[in-house]
Enzyme design. Structure first.
Site, short mmCIF file in Angstrom:
data_model
loop_
_atom_site.label_atom_id
_atom_site.label_comp_id
_atom_site.label_asym_id
_atom_site.label_seq_id
_atom_site.Cartn_x
_atom_site.Cartn_y
_atom_site.Cartn_z
CE1 TYR A 84 -4.50 -2.26 4.93
CE2 TYR A 84 -4.06 0.07 4.52
CZ TYR A 84 -4.26 -1.22 4.05
OH TYR A 84 -4.19 -1.46 2.70
CB SER A 120 -0.88 0.01 1.25
OG SER A 120 -1.62 1.21 1.31
O1 NJP Z 1 -10.07 -5.45 -0.86
P1 NJP Z 1 -11.37 -6.40 -0.90
P2 NJP Z 1 -8.98 -5.06 -1.98
N1 NJP Z 1 -7.42 -15.41 3.65
O2 NJP Z 1 -11.92 -6.35 0.47
C1 NJP Z 1 -9.50 -11.80 0.66
C2 NJP Z 1 -4.61 -3.62 -0.59
N2 NJP Z 1 -4.93 -2.21 -0.77
O3 NJP Z 1 -9.17 -5.82 -3.21
O4 NJP Z 1 -11.44 -14.09 2.20
C3 NJP Z 1 -7.60 -15.39 2.32
O5 NJP Z 1 -12.25 -6.02 -2.05
C4 NJP Z 1 -10.97 -11.59 0.39
O6 NJP Z 1 -11.63 -12.79 0.08
P3 NJP Z 1 -12.47 -13.65 1.20
C5 NJP Z 1 -5.22 -4.27 0.63
O7 NJP Z 1 -4.53 -3.98 1.81
C6 NJP Z 1 -6.20 -1.81 -1.04
O8 NJP Z 1 -8.93 -3.58 -2.05
O9 NJP Z 1 -13.02 -14.77 0.43
N3 NJP Z 1 -8.14 -14.36 1.67
C7 NJP Z 1 -10.93 -10.72 -0.85
O10 NJP Z 1 -10.79 -11.51 -2.01
C8 NJP Z 1 -5.13 -5.74 0.23
O11 NJP Z 1 -3.89 -6.28 0.61
C9 NJP Z 1 -6.48 -0.44 -1.18
O12 NJP Z 1 -13.48 -12.73 1.79
C10 NJP Z 1 -8.56 -13.32 2.39
C11 NJP Z 1 -9.67 -9.90 -0.68
O13 NJP Z 1 -8.87 -10.56 0.31
C12 NJP Z 1 -5.25 -5.72 -1.29
O14 NJP Z 1 -5.08 -4.37 -1.69
C13 NJP Z 1 -5.47 0.49 -1.04
C14 NJP Z 1 -8.42 -13.28 3.79
C15 NJP Z 1 -9.97 -8.48 -0.22
O15 NJP Z 1 -10.75 -7.84 -1.19
C16 NJP Z 1 -6.58 -6.21 -1.82
O16 NJP Z 1 -7.66 -5.52 -1.21
C17 NJP Z 1 -4.20 0.06 -0.76
C18 NJP Z 1 -7.82 -14.39 4.42
N4 NJP Z 1 -7.64 -14.45 5.74
C19 NJP Z 1 -3.94 -1.29 -0.63
N5 NJP Z 1 -8.94 -12.11 4.25
C20 NJP Z 1 -7.85 0.08 -1.48
N6 NJP Z 1 -8.81 -0.77 -1.81
O17 NJP Z 1 -8.06 1.31 -1.42
C21 NJP Z 1 -9.38 -11.45 3.16
O18 NJP Z 1 -3.24 0.97 -0.62
N7 NJP Z 1 -9.16 -12.15 2.04
#
Ligand code: NJP
Length: 237
Positions: free
Chosen positions: A151, A138
């Site tokens: 975070y 990030s």
């Molecule tokens: O978020 P979201 P993003 N084990 O909530 C999965 C970074 N980032 O796509 O577990 C396995 O739509 C969850 O799937 P599920 C952020 O820090 C974002 O934005 O099935 N999977 C879903 O597919 C992160 O590292 C922004 O519910 C797990 C996904 O993670 C990355 O981008 C800004 C899990 C999350 O999808 C992707 O986030 C930035 C687990 N324990 C960095 N827990 C931003 N959006 O603004 C969750 O600087 N998931």
């Protein structure tokens, strides 16, 4: 083409966009998510004609589950070329309002999850003297913001981990890089994708393009880091 990629957090948001774009590049995919949503991504990809896709309902913080997933991916696809550590969670509140349980969980997913994923693929990548490890960190792994101490701390940790890992595994022909986006329109931190307030934010597809660029760089080239922001976001804040 014909590369095998593991993408964590592929149920929705950035990880799902990465899955579609790597599939379009001809990659075979292992999709990881902790909810059943990961099977939905698999289904959608297969409906689009991408048949080399397998979903794993696995918690990235769970070493046993992750090791088992990697073993099954190797059985199914024979090799692992790319690991995309994308799974992550976020919440924004003051330090005093943050519980120890919330602190432990965000570190378990965002930091330990990356460590566990890397550790699981390293023996195979070292043996083949090849591999690309890309972590979606990030912009807050680079500078701090208020109301996001937990975070922000996880992303600084991920940044340190990846930098040191990159130096450690260069000698095995393994490339390690991070992608550091600003605000991306996803479901992140319990938000909703596609709402009007986020119209000018980065799209999940923008971040996915950076992953494709990093992963498809010629073998002699390492892209250490890509930082990207929506034009409307002041950087650093
Ligand atoms: O978020 P979201 P993003 N084990 O909530 C999965 C970074 N980032 O796509 O577990 C396995 O739509 C969850 O799937 P599920 C952020 O820090 C974002 O934005 O099935 N999977 C879903 O597919 C992160 O590292 C922004 O519910 C797990 C996904 O993670 C990355 O981008 C800004 C899990 C999350 O999808 C992707 O986030 C930035 C687990 N324990 C960095 N827990 C931003 N959006 O603004 C969750 O600087 N998931």
């Amino acid at each position: 083409t014909n590369q095998v990629a593991i993408i964590t957090g592929a149920s929705r948001g950035i990880g799902k966009a990465i899955a579609f774009q790597l599939a379009e590049q001809g990659a075979k995919l292992a999709l990881v998510g902790s909810s059943e949503g990961v099977y939905e991504t698999e289904k959608e990809l297969k409906e689009k004609g991408f048949s080399y896709v397998k979903a794993f309902q696995v918690d990235v913080a769970n070493e046993q589950q992750m090791q088992k997933m990697v073993t099954e991916v190797l059985e199914e696809f024979g090799q692992i070329d790319i690991l995309v550590n994308n799974a992550g969670i976020g919440f924004f509140k003051e330090v005093e309002e943050t519980t120890v349980e919330e602190w432990e969980r965000i570190f378990a997913v965002n930091v330990q999850g990356v460590f566990i994923g890397v550790k699981a693929v390293l023996p195979h990548m070292k043996e083949r003297k090849s591999g690309t490890i890309i972590t979606i960190s990030s912009d807050v792994g680079r500078y701090t913001i208020p109301n996001g101490a937990a975070y922000t701390a996880t992303k600084y940790a991920v940044q340190g981990f990846s930098g040191s890992l990159a130096q450690e595994v260069r000698k095995y022909g393994i490339r390690v890089g991070t992608i550091n986006p600003g605000m991306v329109d996803t479901y992140f931190a319990n938000s909703v994708q596609g709402v009007p307030e986020k119209r000018d934010w980065l799209k999940a597809e923008d971040v996915a393009k950076a992953v494709v660029y990093m992963a498809s760089a010629p073998k002699h080239m390492l892209i250490d880091e890509i930082v990207l922001h929506p034009l409307i976001q002041q950087y650093p804040i």
